[in-house]
Structures are given as C-alpha cells and as structure tokens.
Design a protein around this motif. Structure first.
Motif, PDB file in Angstrom:
ATOM      1  N   TYR A 102       0.838  -1.216   0.000  1.00 34.26           N
ATOM      2  CA  TYR A 102       0.000   0.000   0.000  1.00 34.26           C
ATOM      3  C   TYR A 102       0.866   1.256   0.000  1.00 34.26           C
ATOM      4  O   TYR A 102       0.503   2.259  -0.615  1.00 34.26           O
ATOM      5  CB  TYR A 102      -0.941  -0.006   1.202  1.00 34.26           C
ATOM      6  CG  TYR A 102      -2.220  -0.771   0.932  1.00 34.26           C
ATOM      7  CD1 TYR A 102      -2.398  -2.059   1.402  1.00 34.26           C
ATOM      8  CD2 TYR A 102      -3.240  -0.193   0.177  1.00 34.26           C
ATOM      9  CE1 TYR A 102      -3.561  -2.768   1.130  1.00 34.26           C
ATOM     10  CE2 TYR A 102      -4.414  -0.894  -0.102  1.00 34.26           C
ATOM     11  CZ  TYR A 102      -4.565  -2.178   0.374  1.00 34.26           C
ATOM     12  OH  TYR A 102      -5.707  -2.889   0.091  1.00 34.26           O
ATOM     13  N   GLY A 128     -15.091   2.436  -1.633  1.00 29.78           N
ATOM     14  CA  GLY A 128     -14.716   1.059  -1.293  1.00 29.78           C
ATOM     15  C   GLY A 128     -13.542   1.051  -0.335  1.00 29.78           C
ATOM     16  O   GLY A 128     -12.554   0.365  -0.560  1.00 29.78           O
ATOM     17  N   GLY A 130     -13.268   0.066   2.921  1.00 30.76           N
ATOM     18  CA  GLY A 130     -13.043  -1.186   3.646  1.00 30.76           C
ATOM     19  C   GLY A 130     -12.817  -1.030   5.134  1.00 30.76           C
ATOM     20  O   GLY A 130     -12.715   0.070   5.659  1.00 30.76           O
ATOM     21  N   PRO A 131     -12.680  -2.162   5.852  1.00 32.89           N
ATOM     22  CA  PRO A 131     -12.468  -2.117   7.310  1.00 32.89           C
ATOM     23  C   PRO A 131     -11.072  -1.602   7.678  1.00 32.89           C
ATOM     24  O   PRO A 131     -10.847  -1.142   8.792  1.00 32.89           O
ATOM     25  CB  PRO A 131     -12.615  -3.576   7.745  1.00 32.89           C
ATOM     26  CG  PRO A 131     -12.556  -4.396   6.522  1.00 32.89           C
ATOM     27  CD  PRO A 131     -12.856  -3.531   5.346  1.00 32.89           C
ATOM     28  N   LEU A 132     -10.151  -1.666   6.705  1.00 32.26           N
ATOM     29  CA  LEU A 132      -8.788  -1.154   6.937  1.00 32.26           C
ATOM     30  C   LEU A 132      -8.438  -0.229   5.764  1.00 32.26           C
ATOM     31  O   LEU A 132      -7.805  -0.643   4.798  1.00 32.26           O
ATOM     32  CB  LEU A 132      -7.812  -2.338   7.035  1.00 32.26           C
ATOM     33  CG  LEU A 132      -6.373  -2.037   7.402  1.00 32.26           C
ATOM     34  CD1 LEU A 132      -6.258  -1.209   8.673  1.00 32.26           C
ATOM     35  CD2 LEU A 132      -5.570  -3.337   7.538  1.00 32.26           C
ATOM     36  N   SER A 135      -5.371   2.800   1.894  1.00 32.26           N
ATOM     37  CA  SER A 135      -5.079   3.769   0.814  1.00 32.26           C
ATOM     38  C   SER A 135      -5.312   5.193   1.304  1.00 32.26           C
ATOM     39  O   SER A 135      -4.443   6.060   1.167  1.00 32.26           O
ATOM     40  CB  SER A 135      -5.967   3.483  -0.397  1.00 32.26           C
ATOM     41  OG  SER A 135      -5.670   2.231  -0.939  1.00 32.26           O
ATOM     42  N   TYR A 152     -16.248   5.930   1.359  1.00 26.41           N
ATOM     43  CA  TYR A 152     -17.561   5.306   1.177  1.00 26.41           C
ATOM     44  C   TYR A 152     -17.407   3.791   1.208  1.00 26.41           C
ATOM     45  O   TYR A 152     -16.531   3.234   0.534  1.00 26.41           O
ATOM     46  CB  TYR A 152     -18.158   5.714  -0.174  1.00 26.41           C
ATOM     47  CG  TYR A 152     -18.583   7.170  -0.241  1.00 26.41           C
ATOM     48  CD1 TYR A 152     -17.669   8.182  -0.535  1.00 26.41           C
ATOM     49  CD2 TYR A 152     -19.914   7.533   0.020  1.00 26.41           C
ATOM     50  CE1 TYR A 152     -18.057   9.515  -0.582  1.00 26.41           C
ATOM     51  CE2 TYR A 152     -20.312   8.869  -0.026  1.00 26.41           C
ATOM     52  CZ  TYR A 152     -19.370   9.840  -0.327  1.00 26.41           C
ATOM     53  OH  TYR A 152     -19.775  11.171  -0.362  1.00 26.41           O
ATOM     54  N   ASP A 153     -18.268   3.149   1.997  1.00 27.25           N
ATOM     55  CA  ASP A 153     -18.310   1.688   1.967  1.00 27.25           C
ATOM     56  C   ASP A 153     -19.753   1.230   2.157  1.00 27.25           C
ATOM     57  O   ASP A 153     -20.505   1.806   2.940  1.00 27.25           O
ATOM     58  CB  ASP A 153     -17.412   1.057   3.041  1.00 27.25           C
ATOM     59  CG  ASP A 153     -17.023  -0.369   2.650  1.00 27.25           C
ATOM     60  OD1 ASP A 153     -15.858  -0.614   2.325  1.00 27.25           O
ATOM     61  OD2 ASP A 153     -17.941  -1.221   2.609  1.00 27.25           O
ATOM     62  N   ASP A 182     -24.079   2.311  -0.660  1.00 28.25           N
ATOM     63  CA  ASP A 182     -23.678   1.784  -1.969  1.00 28.25           C
ATOM     64  C   ASP A 182     -23.383   2.999  -2.847  1.00 28.25           C
ATOM     65  O   ASP A 182     -24.226   3.904  -2.943  1.00 28.25           O
ATOM     66  CB  ASP A 182     -24.842   0.963  -2.556  1.00 28.25           C
ATOM     67  CG  ASP A 182     -24.492   0.377  -3.919  1.00 28.25           C
ATOM     68  OD1 ASP A 182     -25.180  -0.568  -4.326  1.00 28.25           O
ATOM     69  OD2 ASP A 182     -23.531   0.870  -4.556  1.00 28.25           O
ATOM     70  N   ALA A 199     -11.830   1.772  -5.536  1.00 30.11           N
ATOM     71  CA  ALA A 199     -11.075   0.582  -5.107  1.00 30.11           C
ATOM     72  C   ALA A 199     -11.240  -0.555  -6.122  1.00 30.11           C
ATOM     73  O   ALA A 199     -12.265  -0.647  -6.801  1.00 30.11           O
ATOM     74  CB  ALA A 199     -11.555   0.124  -3.725  1.00 30.11           C
ATOM     75  N   VAL A 202     -14.558  -2.748  -5.969  1.00 29.70           N
ATOM     76  CA  VAL A 202     -15.906  -2.198  -6.175  1.00 29.70           C
ATOM     77  C   VAL A 202     -16.276  -2.515  -7.623  1.00 29.70           C
ATOM     78  O   VAL A 202     -15.693  -1.956  -8.548  1.00 29.70           O
ATOM     79  CB  VAL A 202     -15.946  -0.688  -5.917  1.00 29.70           C
ATOM     80  CG1 VAL A 202     -17.346  -0.145  -6.191  1.00 29.70           C
ATOM     81  CG2 VAL A 202     -15.522  -0.366  -4.489  1.00 29.70           C
ATOM     82  N   ARG A 229      -8.397   1.360 -10.114  1.00 28.96           N
ATOM     83  CA  ARG A 229      -7.428   0.269 -10.112  1.00 28.96           C
ATOM     84  C   ARG A 229      -7.903  -0.834 -11.048  1.00 28.96           C
ATOM     85  O   ARG A 229      -9.068  -1.226 -11.022  1.00 28.96           O
ATOM     86  CB  ARG A 229      -7.249  -0.268  -8.689  1.00 28.96           C
ATOM     87  CG  ARG A 229      -6.564   0.775  -7.809  1.00 28.96           C
ATOM     88  CD  ARG A 229      -6.703   0.503  -6.360  1.00 28.96           C
ATOM     89  NE  ARG A 229      -6.055   1.560  -5.579  1.00 28.96           N
ATOM     90  CZ  ARG A 229      -6.058   1.593  -4.259  1.00 28.96           C
ATOM     91  NH1 ARG A 229      -6.655   0.630  -3.571  1.00 28.96           N
ATOM     92  NH2 ARG A 229      -5.457   2.565  -3.617  1.00 28.96           N
TER      93      ARG A 229
HETATM   94  C1  LIG Z   1     -11.734  -4.706   0.965  1.00 34.18           C
HETATM   95  S1  LIG Z   1     -11.803  -3.025   0.615  1.00 34.18           S
HETATM   96  C2  LIG Z   1     -10.353  -2.757  -0.290  1.00 34.18           C
HETATM   97  C3  LIG Z   1      -9.896  -1.300  -0.228  1.00 34.18           C
HETATM   98  C4  LIG Z   1      -8.635  -1.166   0.627  1.00 34.18           C
HETATM   99  N1  LIG Z   1      -8.969  -1.177   2.044  1.00 34.18           N
HETATM  100  C5  LIG Z   1      -7.865   0.108   0.291  1.00 34.18           C
HETATM  101  O1  LIG Z   1      -7.578   0.867   1.234  1.00 34.18           O
HETATM  102  O2  LIG Z   1      -7.528   0.299  -0.896  1.00 34.18           O
HETATM  103  C6  LIG Z   1     -13.052  -2.963  -0.664  1.00 34.18           C
HETATM  104  C7  LIG Z   1     -14.387  -2.506  -0.067  1.00 34.18           C
HETATM  105  O3  LIG Z   1     -15.269  -2.098  -1.119  1.00 34.18           O
HETATM  106  C8  LIG Z   1     -16.586  -2.161  -0.577  1.00 34.18           C
HETATM  107  N2  LIG Z   1     -17.570  -2.078  -1.671  1.00 34.18           N
HETATM  108  C9  LIG Z   1     -17.838  -3.018  -2.608  1.00 34.18           C
HETATM  109  N3  LIG Z   1     -18.814  -2.578  -3.436  1.00 34.18           N
HETATM  110  C10 LIG Z   1     -19.180  -1.337  -3.010  1.00 34.18           C
HETATM  111  C11 LIG Z   1     -20.143  -0.371  -3.434  1.00 34.18           C
HETATM  112  N4  LIG Z   1     -20.942  -0.598  -4.499  1.00 34.18           N
HETATM  113  N5  LIG Z   1     -20.243   0.805  -2.759  1.00 34.18           N
HETATM  114  C12 LIG Z   1     -19.433   1.052  -1.700  1.00 34.18           C
HETATM  115  N6  LIG Z   1     -18.508   0.178  -1.222  1.00 34.18           N
HETATM  116  C13 LIG Z   1     -18.381  -1.011  -1.877  1.00 34.18           C
HETATM  117  C14 LIG Z   1     -16.606  -3.496   0.185  1.00 34.18           C
HETATM  118  O4  LIG Z   1     -17.606  -3.512   1.204  1.00 34.18           O
HETATM  119  C15 LIG Z   1     -15.176  -3.550   0.748  1.00 34.18           C
HETATM  120  O5  LIG Z   1     -15.155  -3.198   2.129  1.00 34.18           O
END
Ligand SMILES: C[S@@+](CC[C@H](N)C(=O)[O-])C[C@H]1O[C@@H](n2cnc3c(N)ncnc32)[C@H](O)[C@@H]1O
Length: 317
Positions: A102, A128, A130-132, A135, A152-153, A182, A199, A202, A229
């Motif tokens: 990252y 997108g 995420g929990p961590l 980026s 946004y997640d 969404d 992300a 997404v 990406r």
């Molecule tokens: C696993 S994270 C990867 C990003 C990574 N944490 C980063 O920092 O680059 C991808 C996230 O995208 C979210 N996601 C997927 N589709 C989405 C949508 N349509 N709108 C918003 N979030 C979305 C998922 O819930 C997931 O938490």
C-alpha cells in the motif's frame, strides 16, 4: 491462446481448486500460503491476455476474482480488529502483511495524480474504503496532508471498524469521514470531490465496474479526476480489468502497469468538461473512449514499468 493447455492457466486452475475447497477464507496458515502462491504465480512478466482465454477459464477467472475479494475483506477485517485493540492503531499498521504494497501503491497513485493535477485537492472521495482503509490513511498521512478524505463503503461493519482506528489521531480524525452507502446511491455529493478513487473490489467484474464508472461519470464534477485500479497480464486473474474504452464520459489520461510487487494497475481519467452528447456532435475534444477500435495505444517504458497512453487521432473533424 489458452484454455487449460497453457502452463500458467493450469497452475492458476490448480490454485483455484485448492482455494474453492477451503472451508473458509479467513486468515490462516493454509489460506495465506495458497494466496501468496497465487499472487506469485501471477507476477509479471506474464503477458497473458485474459480476454482471449476460453469460456471455461473465463468462468473460473470470475469465480477466482470473487474468492480473492472475499479473502481480502476477511484479511482486512482481521487486522483492523487487532489494530483497533491498540491505544494508537495507526502506529502499528506494519503488522498488516501487505502494508508495504500500500505504501508503494499510494506513492504511485500520488505521483500519477500530481502529473495531472497542478494543485492540492481539498476534498477526495475514496470509494470502497473497507475495514482497513490503508489507501486513504497512507495518502492522507504521507502525501496529501491537508486534504479531507470522504470514505464510502457499502458495509456498515467495515466503516465501524475503520472509524475505530482514528480516535487517537488528532490530525486524521479531523480529515477522515466515513459514509455507509452503496456508491450507486450516492449522487449530488459526488460533485464535491476534485478526485474520486475507486477501489479494485468495487465492481467484481467488468460489467459491474462499468456500471459504477457510468454512475460516477453522471454525477462527478466536470474536470474532476477519477483514479481507478485495474490489472494487467496474469494479474487479471486476481482483479477485474477496465480498458480505456470502458471509461465512458471520461477522457482517459494514462494507465500504469507496475512490474514490482504492487498488483494493481493504476488508471487516471478526467470527467469531460461538457456532457458527452455534445461531444458526439463534434463540439468537443476528439474520440470518445467508447470508440475503442479507433484508438491506437502506444506503450512506453519507464524503469521497466509499462505506461500506456493513447495516441488519439482526430476522427470527428
Ligand atoms: C476490501 S476493501 C479494499 C480497499 C482497501 N482497504 C484500500 O484501502 O484500498 C473494498 C471494499 O469495497 C466495498 N464495496 C464493494 N462494493 C461497493 C459499493 N458498491 N459501494 C461502496 N462500497 C463497496 C466493500 O464492502 C469492501 O469493504
């Protein structure tokens, strides 16, 4: 080109069968080992063109991308929980196995953004997160230190885990905002952002990802930048691929395919300054990205990495 006769496809197929037979994709020695093997198998140079693979392999590829996405989500959630137990979570980000990836990916994205944007953006959306949200954390703390990030997640649990990481950081807690939605339901707010990051996970296939890009084209501000990406070569077994012609409503600027351990290709595009229907009447710049066949891409190399920009001929005059 290839169905299962290609050695690389055979190897990926074997790993896919091991992954799909795992009891679950939560982090464990076995899960980590298989995914490490898969990422190494797809490392460049593997100039495979996944669009030319046979139907069976294409079907396997789309299932594998979803399995990779599920595993990535579990991995992030697992480490976000551990980090959340520390007093100062952001001082311990290096416990995440792909933290250095990252750092490199965010530096790459910042450098590419800086080539196309002359001043410092004040508001960025990361879609997108995420929990961590590494980026956003790396960009905000190391590169865009005065910029506000709106993350946004779609997953409320991801956001509640993410928010818990910032309470002890006096700077980032003021500059990181989280929205549970969404992205397809976010409309007018999108025009507030000078830059939108999308992300890799997404939109888990090209069709879904193009729907998101079309939605962003509809609501982003004219002239705003989209950083998304993609993937190249065999890494397209891990993530969906977007081509310049998929970026309707945007002027494609460049794509960068890393050849080191950074897996994602970085694409940058600019929202057209006027509605695309007026462009089609020849009132604006040259070719629309959806006329793919008429665009010749040329590649030039920069320290072994491949940058593709487009030689766009003027076909409308
Ligand atoms: C696993 S994270 C990867 C990003 C990574 N944490 C980063 O920092 O680059 C991808 C996230 O995208 C979210 N996601 C997927 N589709 C989405 C949508 N349509 N709108 C918003 N979030 C979305 C998922 O819930 C997931 O938490």
């Amino acid at each position: 080109m290839g169905c299962q006769d290609e050695p690389l496809v055979q190897k990926v197929w074997e790993l896919y069968e091991q992954i799909s037979s795992l009891e679950n994709l939560k982090p464990s020695k076995d899960v980590n080992m298989i995914f490490t093997k898969l990422v190494l198998t797809c490392m460049p140079p593997n100039p495979i063109d996944v669009t030319k693979l046979c139907k069976k392999v294409q079907e396997m590829r789309s299932k594998l991308i979803r399995l990779c996405g599920e595993a990535e989500g579990h991995l992030e959630s697992h480490y976000s929980t551990i980090l959340g137990s520390y007093e100062n979570p952001l001082d311990h980000l290096n416990i995440f196995p792909y933290y250095s990836n990252y750092l490199k990916l965010s530096l790459l994205e910042f450098n590419i953004l800086s080539q196309h944007y002359t001043h410092v953006p004040s508001k960025i959306a990361f879609v997108g997160s995420g929990p961590l949200p590494l980026s956003s954390i790396v960009l905000a703390s190391k590169h865009l230190t005065n910029t506000t990030f709106h993350n946004y997640d779609i997953d409320p649990l991801a956001n509640s885990q993410a928010i818990g990481l910032f309470s002890s950081d006096s700077d980032l807690s003021q500059r990181m905002f989280f929205h549970t939605n969404d992205i397809m339901n976010v409309t007018n707010d999108l025009k507030d952002y000078e830059v939108v990051f999308l992300a890799a996970l997404v939109g888990m296939d090209k069709e879904d990802k193009v729907k998101v890009v079309d939605h962003l084209a509809k609501y982003m501000a004219p002239g705003a930048l989209l950083m998304l990406r993609s993937a190249h070569g065999a890494r397209a077994f891990l993530y969906p691929v977007l081509d310049p012609c998929d970026l309707r409503g945007f002027e494609f600027l460049s794509v960068f395919h890393p050849t080191d351990e950074v897996v994602n290709s970085v694409v940058i595009a600019r929202k057209y300054a006027m509605p695309t229907h007026s462009l089609e009447k020849g009132l604006g710049p040259m070719i629309l990205p959806n006329k793919c066949a008429e665009i010749q891409a040329f590649n030039h190399f920069n320290q072994g990495n491949m940058i593709e920009e487009l030689a766009i001929e003027d076909k409308l005059s």
